[in-house]
Design an enzyme around this catalytic site. Structure first.
Site, PDB file in Angstrom:
ATOM      1  N   LYS A 183      -2.316  29.272  -8.991  1.00 37.11           N
ATOM      2  CA  LYS A 183      -1.240  28.323  -8.669  1.00 37.11           C
ATOM      3  C   LYS A 183      -1.553  27.009  -9.358  1.00 37.11           C
ATOM      4  O   LYS A 183      -2.727  26.637  -9.543  1.00 37.11           O
ATOM      5  CB  LYS A 183      -1.111  28.122  -7.159  1.00 37.11           C
ATOM      6  CG  LYS A 183      -2.305  27.460  -6.497  1.00 37.11           C
ATOM      7  CD  LYS A 183      -2.090  27.310  -5.001  1.00 37.11           C
ATOM      8  CE  LYS A 183      -3.291  26.632  -4.352  1.00 37.11           C
ATOM      9  NZ  LYS A 183      -3.154  26.520  -2.892  1.00 37.11           N
TER      10      LYS A 183
ATOM     11  N   PHE B  84     -10.285  23.986  -9.870  1.00 36.20           N
ATOM     12  CA  PHE B  84      -9.349  22.993 -10.398  1.00 36.20           C
ATOM     13  C   PHE B  84     -10.103  21.896 -11.131  1.00 36.20           C
ATOM     14  O   PHE B  84     -11.214  21.537 -10.772  1.00 36.20           O
ATOM     15  CB  PHE B  84      -8.577  22.381  -9.223  1.00 36.20           C
ATOM     16  CG  PHE B  84      -7.798  21.149  -9.593  1.00 36.20           C
ATOM     17  CD1 PHE B  84      -6.491  21.249 -10.036  1.00 36.20           C
ATOM     18  CD2 PHE B  84      -8.378  19.891  -9.506  1.00 36.20           C
ATOM     19  CE1 PHE B  84      -5.778  20.114 -10.368  1.00 36.20           C
ATOM     20  CE2 PHE B  84      -7.671  18.753  -9.836  1.00 36.20           C
ATOM     21  CZ  PHE B  84      -6.354  18.868 -10.279  1.00 36.20           C
TER      22      PHE B  84
ATOM     23  N   THR C 102      -0.299   4.921   1.112  1.00 41.31           N
ATOM     24  CA  THR C 102      -0.584   5.854   2.199  1.00 41.31           C
ATOM     25  C   THR C 102      -0.448   5.172   3.549  1.00 41.31           C
ATOM     26  O   THR C 102      -1.121   4.194   3.831  1.00 41.31           O
ATOM     27  CB  THR C 102      -2.002   6.438   2.043  1.00 41.31           C
ATOM     28  OG1 THR C 102      -2.141   6.970   0.732  1.00 41.31           O
ATOM     29  CG2 THR C 102      -2.248   7.518   3.067  1.00 41.31           C
TER      30      THR C 102
ATOM     31  N   ASP D  84       0.857  -1.170   0.000  1.00 47.32           N
ATOM     32  CA  ASP D  84       0.000   0.000   0.000  1.00 47.32           C
ATOM     33  C   ASP D  84       0.902   1.231   0.000  1.00 47.32           C
ATOM     34  O   ASP D  84       2.097   1.141   0.282  1.00 47.32           O
ATOM     35  CB  ASP D  84      -0.885  -0.033   1.250  1.00 47.32           C
ATOM     36  CG  ASP D  84      -1.818   1.161   1.342  1.00 47.32           C
ATOM     37  OD1 ASP D  84      -2.324   1.603   0.292  1.00 47.32           O
ATOM     38  OD2 ASP D  84      -2.010   1.670   2.452  1.00 47.32           O
TER      39      ASP D  84
ATOM     40  N   GLU E 118      -2.398  21.574   0.135  1.00 45.21           N
ATOM     41  CA  GLU E 118      -2.953  22.882   0.484  1.00 45.21           C
ATOM     42  C   GLU E 118      -2.822  23.160   1.971  1.00 45.21           C
ATOM     43  O   GLU E 118      -2.577  24.290   2.378  1.00 45.21           O
ATOM     44  CB  GLU E 118      -4.422  22.962   0.056  1.00 45.21           C
ATOM     45  CG  GLU E 118      -4.590  23.237  -1.423  1.00 45.21           C
ATOM     46  CD  GLU E 118      -5.900  23.948  -1.713  1.00 45.21           C
ATOM     47  OE1 GLU E 118      -6.816  23.853  -0.874  1.00 45.21           O
ATOM     48  OE2 GLU E 118      -6.000  24.577  -2.767  1.00 45.21           O
TER      49      GLU E 118
ATOM     50  N   LYS F  70      -7.013  -5.206  -5.137  1.00 46.57           N
ATOM     51  CA  LYS F  70      -5.698  -5.506  -4.563  1.00 46.57           C
ATOM     52  C   LYS F  70      -5.540  -7.014  -4.378  1.00 46.57           C
ATOM     53  O   LYS F  70      -4.504  -7.594  -4.723  1.00 46.57           O
ATOM     54  CB  LYS F  70      -5.527  -4.792  -3.226  1.00 46.57           C
ATOM     55  CG  LYS F  70      -5.391  -3.280  -3.313  1.00 46.57           C
ATOM     56  CD  LYS F  70      -5.139  -2.676  -1.938  1.00 46.57           C
ATOM     57  CE  LYS F  70      -4.968  -1.170  -2.002  1.00 46.57           C
ATOM     58  NZ  LYS F  70      -4.616  -0.589  -0.689  1.00 46.57           N
TER      59      LYS F  70
END
Length: 1193
Positions: A549, A526, A395, A393, A485, A784
């Site tokens: 940005k 965005f 994260t 994985d 952010e 997975k």
């Protein structure tokens, strides 16, 4: 409504009526109890015994036990088999029961959590397991969602609520959910909620986390339901005071549990091989029994019949054929020790010991969280030394879920330093001038603060842009749609530009301590095409400003030509940042003319109300206003990896372990981490991105990738790769990739779903296995597991899955070995895992040290065990030809009983527990030492035949040298020496000495324990031998020990000791010679490293120059890729604001596209936690040295 079929066993659609348990119970829906344990009180014994008797050896010993109960054929007592068999079954059962007890305990802990359930018009505390489908439950902030719920109402405006889905998809982002308007009006009025009787008709239980289809019927109206109105089990309610939900799926039918899969019974490849070998040995045993039975039949007819008149045999046994039949079964019993049951007891003891070594390893202990490594199973240790594929994985496993503002470029000048690359200890910047600073923020360049204090215009404008151009919400903490952010806004906060609040029309900042309110005129949101976001604001002076940005490649094309030189300088800085593994983005601004802006806003109003091609028209208008901008600079964010991740990946790659990253994140986010980890590099020949939406598109993309790698027409490479398993390991050089060119494969979730179809899975495996790096992004938990299953099915390789969230549980259960990281995403992965620890970098030590040692020890143990038992047992076979095939044993019964239990058990256990071919430092320094385990070289069918052949030859020598010597030998006084018991004592003593010398030769690493056990076992043998043949024991047990003084009378003769010496030398010397010649002429890589280790001990310790793994990529990774679309509308609509706001505005403020998720940087604490200080990378024991270098030294 649809007519219901209550008797249907397959659920085609679900009907749920709120507050009506009687109605819902008619469908027999699952309750909210979960069960991950394998057994209960009633099923434990039958299921566990069934699993244990899947081992052919256990079944084999059960058959032997039955045979030993028949007195006509048994020459050994039945208790010699039943006691060890019951002991083995009991030990294994206790171990399995203990493991399952902890699973029950974990289940109980979850099932007894409390939840507020609306029952009979009142909120009552109920255990989770008592929650039923159709119940309405109340959740409060920071509570786990108990079941899959339809959101009815919440404390937030417009029925919004925020959830964290880390347990589901591994993302710590906050996501937004919104209730239907008709149900959000129910609020927290318990009486209204109790009267709510809506009925939901929806899809049956499934494992699709991102999809839900249903309809709510209430008050003669129908309301469509989708995934945006669902709260799934495993989520956590965040920044929402309370909410109410209707239970749709409960317990094992929730989407989380549907993705978890079943707890599987895992067995190692050595276990499976042992089953095969036991069958072969049993066949060999049958053949020996048949040969001896035929010999008995012939002997009875030719010779034995002469004795019938003198022996009072029963009438049945006079038949020679029947005598041979009985002899067959007698020899099956006598020769059964070729596979002694003590082998399985010893294997379990070794595995238990290896598990404790992992638990006790202080170098895998994470002191910051007081978390040691833990082997949660004892059956898979040697498999750790054979891993070829790691599925990881991202994260929380590779990364820390922490974004850090480290560097920036403003007006052509760079600021900041990476903390772990500091050459000298540089103090952190002092932000005490700012009372609103975040105390956890770290920055190592005071010149930037000085520029702020000197009020340099461009520096102030830079941080003003960061404080204004975002889609943060301000409640108690910052809430952001991307973790980047959060880091940027927190950086602006510390440098004096603090975002404090917003309304749909305004943004309020504290600029150097002074409150400044900007009028928010438009948010140019965005999306994945624009890869940038902009805001248009009016400052207190009345000036119109556009701040933007985004990705530098996008923003640079929209700059004013006057920025060319500045852009060139900034581009060099961006390359430098990217080379250090940082995520970059460019910042620009533009002063707007009032008239031009008014005209543009009129066009925007018209485009935002268009019925056709609205998105395209809005995009064109955004493009128009964003031209001619002025460059401010660039930021560099570090997506903090866990300590030592690049070094660990580099080391495991040198061990020929392929690492695949399976993540739920976006493609670009996953690629950024790939570059940071050095899994992706600029010097790779090509990176293939598979993103087709149909099966045909995916097939074409995979075929194109295959042709690029192999060339057209070369389609037969997959079978060639599998031939590696049968090739001998080349030890003349350090292992390198056989494919010189390096490729990477990146595939997203919807493409993977097509690629996993039966028609495409083979080409997917072929292409992926030729690539050095494989990254699967946007994959579901089930996908997975399917990827892992695909490799297990198509490649003869051991797989390992590592993760830290509930979304990894299915993958962990599917892989041969599952590793859980106790991280920020709960303990679901740890509870389902086979091994657990706190940091990814410990995987290197788990595999290259503990895994390799366990495999080496187990293989040496098995080879030696089979050798000594064939040598021990087959003496009876040779003796059969000289004793009329009468099933007479050579040794006395006590020696047979004690040989494996006492005389030879401890030395082999010591070798199996403590032996090391090379020490841990060299195991880590030379990762290619891991290769023999992957090729299964140390114990396979060939090795088995070799060691059994050695055992057969040893048994032949053990029998016939004493036999030949005793034919003519006499005692010192001239009397004959060759009585049967003296012969037995001589062979037994020779056997014990030979196997003791042999284990001494097999031992690479001597400890005090080895010495004690080997010499102690010899001493115990002689002590017991003389005791059993002593006068005293005969006096006590005359029937059991009738041979008085045999040992004393035999072993006091020189001829006996000469025979023992000759037998030992003849048995041992050929093997010594073979090993010496092989090590000298054909040394393995292990032999070379062991010689180097011995040389380094003689020379003393030398300083090693360890080289840090550094990223070499210059690819720029922008935050904009990880950002998400649609937050502009949510902000400007005011739906997320608790303070009532005007519903009208002078101008339409943004695109109508709606956002679906929010990122919260730090869960329940201040967002500034994302900027806490990171720790330097470790590069321990990762020096790359070739064997040629060693030989040169």
């Amino acid at each position: 409504f649809t007519k219901l079929n209550f008797s249907s066993t397959v659920e085609e659609e679900r009907h749920v009526r709120a507050n009506d348990r009687d109605y819902n119970e008619r469908f027999s829906y699952a309750d909210n109890r979960i069960k991950t344990a394998k057994y209960n009180v009633f099923t434990f014994l039958p299921i566990n015994l069934f699993e244990q008797f899947q081992r052919f050896a256990n079944a084999y010993f059960l058959v032997l036990l039955i045979l030993q109960l028949i007195p006509e054929i048994s020459s050994l007592s039945w208790f010699t088999t039943i006691v060890p068999l019951v002991l083995v079954l009991a030990i294994t059962a206790v171990k399995d029961a203990t493991d399952d007890y902890f699973r029950h305990k974990s289940d109980q802990q979850v099932n007894t959590r409390q939840s507020q359930v609306l029952i009979k018009g009142k909120l009552q505390n109920e255990k989770w397991m008592n929650v039923r489908v159709g119940d309405i439950i109340k959740l409060e902030n920071n509570q786990f969602v108990a079941a899959d719920l339809l959101l009815l109402s919440s404390s937030e405006p417009y029925g919004l609520c925020y959830i964290e889905t880390a347990e589901l998809d591994g993302e710590t982002n906050l996501k937004v959910r919104q209730a239907l308007t008709v149900t959000s009006d129910l609020g927290d009025d318990v009486s209204k909620l109790a009267d709510f009787n809506g009925e939901v008709i929806c899809e049956p239980p499934n494992n699709k986390l991102d999809k839900f289809t249903g309809t709510l019927y209430w008050k003669d109206n129908k309301y469509p339901l989708d995934n945006e109105k669902m709260l799934l089990r495993g989520c956590v309610l965040r920044n929402t005071e309370w909410c109410f939900g209707l239970v749709i799926f409960a317990g094992l039918q929730t989407k989380l549990m549907q993705n978890c899969g079943r707890t599987k019974f895992k067995r190692t490849s050595i276990d499976k091989l042992m089953n095969t070998l036991v069958l072969w040995i049993f066949g060999f045993l049958i053949c020996m029994g048949i040969i001896l039975a035929i010999g008995n039949t012939i002997w009875e007819q030719k010779v034995g019949s002469n004795f019938w008149e003198y022996l009072q045999w029963k009438e049945l046994t006079i038949n020679a054929v029947f005598s041979g039949f009985l002899t067959f079964w007698s020899y099956v019993i006598i020769l059964n020790t070729v596979v002694p049951i003590s082998l399985y007891v010893s294997v379990e003891v070794l595995r238990l010991g290896h598990s404790y070594f992992i638990n006790w390893d202080r170098r895998m202990y994470y002191s910051r969280k007081d978390t040691p490594a833990e082997a949660r199973t004892t059956t898979l240790n040697e498999e750790l030394g054979q891993v070829e594929f790691i599925f990881s994985d991202k994260t929380g496993t590779l990364t820390q879920n922490i974004m850090v503002f480290n560097k920036c470029s403003i007006n052509g000048k760079t600021y900041g330093m990476l903390e772990h690359f500091l050459l000298y200890k540089t103090p952190c910047v002092d932000f005490s001038f700012n009372p609103l600073m975040d105390r956890k923020f770290r920055f190592h360049d005071s010149t930037l603060v000085e520029a702020i204090k000197l009020e340099e215009p461009l520096v102030q404008e830079f941080f003003r842009l960061l404080a204004l151009c975002h889609t943060h919400f301000w409640e108690l903490v910052y809430q952001a749609p991307s973790p980047d952010e959060g880091a940027l806004v927190t950086a602006a906060r510390n440098f004096g530009f603090v975002f404090r609040s917003r309304t749909p029309e305004t943004i309020t900042l504290y600029e150097m301590g002074h409150a400044v309110t900007y009028q928010l005129l438009a948010i140019l949101d965005f999306n994945n095409v624009r890869k940038r976001m902009s805001v248009i604001v009016r400052n207190p002076k009345g000036q119109l400003k556009l701040y933007s940005k985004g990705a530098d490649t996008i923003l640079f094309d929209r700059l004013d030509p006057s920025n060319e030189e500045f852009m060139f300088t900034t581009s060099e800085h961006l390359n430098e940042f990217a080379g250090e593994g940082l995520r970059t983005l460019a910042l620009a601004y533009k002063d707007l003319d009032e008239d031009v802006f008014d005209e543009w806003m009129k066009k925007l109003l018209f485009a935002s109300t268009a019925l056709e091609n609205r998105e395209e028209k809005l995009g064109a208008l955004y493009e128009e206003i964003e031209q001619g901008m002025m460059l401010l600079g660039a930021t560099a964010i570090e997506d903090k990896l866990q300590e030592g991740v690049p070094e660990t990946i580099a080391c495991l790659t040198l061990a020929n372990i392929k690492i695949w990253v399976l993540t739920g994140d976006k493609l670009e986010t996953a690629m950024n981490i790939g570059y940071s980890c050095n899994m992706l590099r600029d010097d790779m020949n090509e990176v293939f991105i598979i993103s087709g939406h149909t099966m045909l598109e995916v097939q074409q993309e995979l075929r194109m990738a295959k042709e690029r790698i192999m060339g057209p027409g070369k389609d037969k490479f997959s079978s060639g790769l599998d031939m590696e398993k049968t090739e001998l390991y080349s030890s003349d050089s350090v292992f390198e990739e056989t494919i010189i060119a390096e490729y990477a494969l990146i595939i997203n979730g919807h493409s993977l779903a097509n690629a996993l179809e039966a028609d495409l899975e083979q080409i997917l495996v072929d292409v992926a296995c030729l690539c050095k790096t494989v990254i699967c992004c946007r994959v579901t938990p089930l996908q997975k597991a399917l990827v892992v299953e695909l490799i297990k099915r198509h490649k003869r390789a051991v797989t390992l899955a590592i993760g830290d969230g509930a979304n990894d549980v299915s993958m962990i259960n599917t892989a041969h070995i599952g590793v859980g990281i106790s991280g920020q995403e709960g303990m679901q992965a740890v509870l389902a895992s086979d091994y657990s620890f706190a940091q990814f970098r410990y995987l290197q030590r788990l595999l290259l040290v503990h895994g390799r040692w366990s495999y080496h020890r187990m293989c040496n143990f098995l080879c030696y065990f089979f050798y000594k038992n064939f040598a021990f047992t087959l003496v009876h076979f040779w003796y059969g030809f000289l004793c009329g095939f009468s099933a007479q044993t050579v040794y006395d019964q006590w020696f047979i009983t004690l040989f494996n239990i006492v005389y030879t058990s401890l030395p082999v256990l010591a070798m199996g527990l403590f032996d090391q071919d090379v020490n841990e430092q060299y195991s880590l320094r030379y990762p290619n030492l891991y290769r023999p385990g992957q090729l299964n070289q140390l114990f396979n069918k060939r090795k088995f035949f070799t060691c059994t052949l050695q055992g057969v030859c040893t048994s032949f020598i053990l029998f016939f040298i004493p036999y030949g010597a005793f034919m003519t030998a006499v005692r010192d006084d001239g009397t004959h020496i060759s009585d049967q018991q003296a012969f037995a004592v001589t062979i037994a003593t020779s056997l014990v000495i030979v196997v003791s010398v042999q284990i001494g030769l097999d031992t690479n690493y001597w400890t005090a324990v080895n010495h004690f056990f080997i010499w102690g076992s010899l001493a115990v043998y002689f002590a017991i031998l003389f005791a059993m043949h002593s006068d005293g024991i005969f006096t006590i047990f005359p029937n059991q020990f009738p041979f008085i003084g045999t040992a004393r009378n035999s072993l006091n003769q020189k001829i006996v000791w000469l025979v023992i010496l000759l037998t030992t030398v003849v048995c041992i010397m050929p093997m010594v010679a073979v090993r010496f010649i092989k090590a000298d002429l054909y040394p393995t890589h292990t032999d070379k490293v062991r010689l180097l280790q011995q040389a380094s001990r003689r020379q003393g310790p030398q300083e090693q120059n360890l080289r840090r793994v550094r990223r070499t990529s210059s690819r720029r990774s922008a935050y904009a890729f990880a950002h998400q679309q649609g937050y502009g509308e949510l902000i400007t609509s005011g739906k997320n604001m608790k303070v009532p706001t005007s519903s009208t505005s002078t101008y339409p403020l943004s695109s109508p596209a709606r956002g679906t998720s929010l990122v919260k940087n730090s869960g329940t604490t201040d967002a500034a936690e994302t900027n806490s200080t990171g720790f330097g990378r470790e590069s321990d024991q990762n020096q790359e040295v070739t064997v040629e270098d060693l030989e040169a030294r």
